[in-house]
Design a protein around this motif. Sequence first.
Motif, PDB file in Angstrom:
ATOM      1  N   TYR A 110      39.928 -20.226 -15.829  1.00 14.00           N
ATOM      2  CA  TYR A 110      39.872 -21.366 -16.742  1.00 14.00           C
ATOM      3  C   TYR A 110      38.576 -22.175 -16.637  1.00 14.00           C
ATOM      4  CZ  TYR A 110      44.793 -20.598 -17.802  1.00 14.00           C
ATOM      5  OH  TYR A 110      45.981 -20.043 -18.222  1.00 14.00           O
ATOM      6  N   VAL A 111      37.622 -21.730 -15.820  1.00 13.28           N
ATOM      7  CA  VAL A 111      36.405 -22.515 -15.623  1.00 13.28           C
ATOM      8  C   VAL A 111      35.606 -22.672 -16.914  1.00 13.28           C
ATOM      9  CG1 VAL A 111      34.116 -22.498 -14.550  1.00 13.28           C
ATOM     10  CG2 VAL A 111      36.144 -22.154 -13.144  1.00 13.28           C
ATOM     11  N   SER A 112      35.429 -21.596 -17.683  1.00 18.73           N
ATOM     12  CA  SER A 112      34.639 -21.700 -18.914  1.00 18.73           C
ATOM     13  C   SER A 112      35.302 -22.648 -19.912  1.00 18.73           C
ATOM     14  CB  SER A 112      34.440 -20.318 -19.543  1.00 18.73           C
ATOM     15  OG  SER A 112      35.677 -19.711 -19.852  1.00 18.73           O
ATOM     16  N   LYS A 113      36.624 -22.601 -19.999  1.00 16.75           N
ATOM     17  CA  LYS A 113      37.351 -23.521 -20.883  1.00 16.75           C
ATOM     18  C   LYS A 113      37.199 -24.953 -20.394  1.00 16.75           C
ATOM     19  CE  LYS A 113      41.982 -24.402 -22.764  1.00 16.75           C
ATOM     20  NZ  LYS A 113      43.409 -24.001 -22.740  1.00 16.75           N
ATOM     21  N   GLN A 115      34.669 -26.217 -18.739  1.00 20.88           N
ATOM     22  CA  GLN A 115      33.318 -26.696 -19.032  1.00 20.88           C
ATOM     23  C   GLN A 115      33.162 -27.045 -20.504  1.00 20.88           C
ATOM     24  OE1 GLN A 115      31.223 -23.335 -17.330  1.00 20.88           O
ATOM     25  NE2 GLN A 115      30.651 -24.507 -15.508  1.00 20.88           N
ATOM     26  N   LYS A 116      33.775 -26.256 -21.369  1.00 26.35           N
ATOM     27  CA  LYS A 116      33.716 -26.533 -22.810  1.00 26.35           C
ATOM     28  C   LYS A 116      34.448 -27.834 -23.136  1.00 26.35           C
ATOM     29  CE  LYS A 116      34.928 -24.566 -27.325  1.00 26.35           C
ATOM     30  NZ  LYS A 116      35.547 -23.413 -28.041  1.00 26.35           N
ATOM     31  N   TYR A 131      28.278 -26.844 -11.859  1.00 23.75           N
ATOM     32  CA  TYR A 131      28.450 -25.526 -11.264  1.00 23.75           C
ATOM     33  C   TYR A 131      29.705 -25.553 -10.389  1.00 23.75           C
ATOM     34  CZ  TYR A 131      23.533 -25.420 -12.586  1.00 23.75           C
ATOM     35  OH  TYR A 131      22.348 -25.507 -13.282  1.00 23.75           O
TER      36      TYR A 131
END
Length: 366
Positions: A110-113, A115-116, A131
């Motif tokens: 879920y990291v990319s979500k 960050q978005k 990061y």
Amino acid sequence: MDVSQVLRMNGGDRDYSYSNNSFLQRKVISMTKPIIDDALANLYLDMNHPKNLIMADLGCSSGPNTLLVASELIKSIDKIRLKLGSDELPEIQFYLNDLPHNDFNTIFHYVSKFQKNLRNQMLSNSSPTCYVSGVPGSFYNRLFPRKSIHFVYSSYSLMWLSQVPEMVNTNKGNIYMSTTSPPSVIKAYHEQFQNDFFTFLKCRAEEVVSGGCMVLTILGRQSDDPCSKECCYVWDLLATSLNDMVSEGLIEEEKLDSFNIPQYTPSPKVSNEVEKEGSFVIDRLEVSEVNWDASTDHNLNLSGEHEQGYNMGKCMRAVAEPLVLSHFGESVIEEVFKRYTNNIKVSMSKEKTTLVNVTVSMTRKG
């Protein structure tokens, strides 16, 4: 019991996962946010508008709360920056720490979500540079290079001990500190916590920069009595379930007598341990309470089986199942937690049931 191998929350996103049953812990995070904001504001001023910040969440577990913490800390920094008129948001390195068997995979998924979503939630038009890294290992050991961390956060983790205390007497019929526990058992628990917390502070003193901050929320108690109902009741109800199964021949008595929860809930006098170690100065210490029914997502319209107590049962299963499973085996798990949940339901229907939080904000001495 090798705590480092079996202490973890239920992973994944199934019915009894920590990910889906940690609303109570989320409530606690929300309750302590003003203390976190104050600590971050002081840190930001002391660092004179920093260009980068290194932050760590120790005992991060898995699920939405993990990245919620990261999100709230970063948004708080952005708010402070705007208030002070800084030109840009610092670059942020965020370390997520837990024991090696923690479900890091779900977090990273879920990291990319995260960050978005974070970009859409910022008060400014800034696109935060953040990061995220996982750091597996016990926080009772060193985790980071010397003087590299600016801010340490931990919530509902430091009550967990590095090991089950070594006891000279059997804690018969109990699985935790209880009014019927021998005094030697209570002493063993207290000494294990003292040793562990001192070690934790010593390790962080090596890693946190001068003027760096820590905000720690620990499941605790207001009373001086370590066996008080406010901190032991939730485990007493599990002990009752297990004892009933012993009396019915479903669990061996010797098996129960050798099972103890590796946890200690301190009082506000935990401040004495901070002063004894000597590397940090306490800025704030506050005690708060959260009702057991905070384990329910009140945005949902719950009825039927989702009655009062059902969700607290699921919450405690998400926390305790790996410990119970490793000791008693898979064959009894469903029956144990069926009875435990029922005992929780009965208790919540009869009386006010709360958990106590001890939150300590501190700064690394120069």
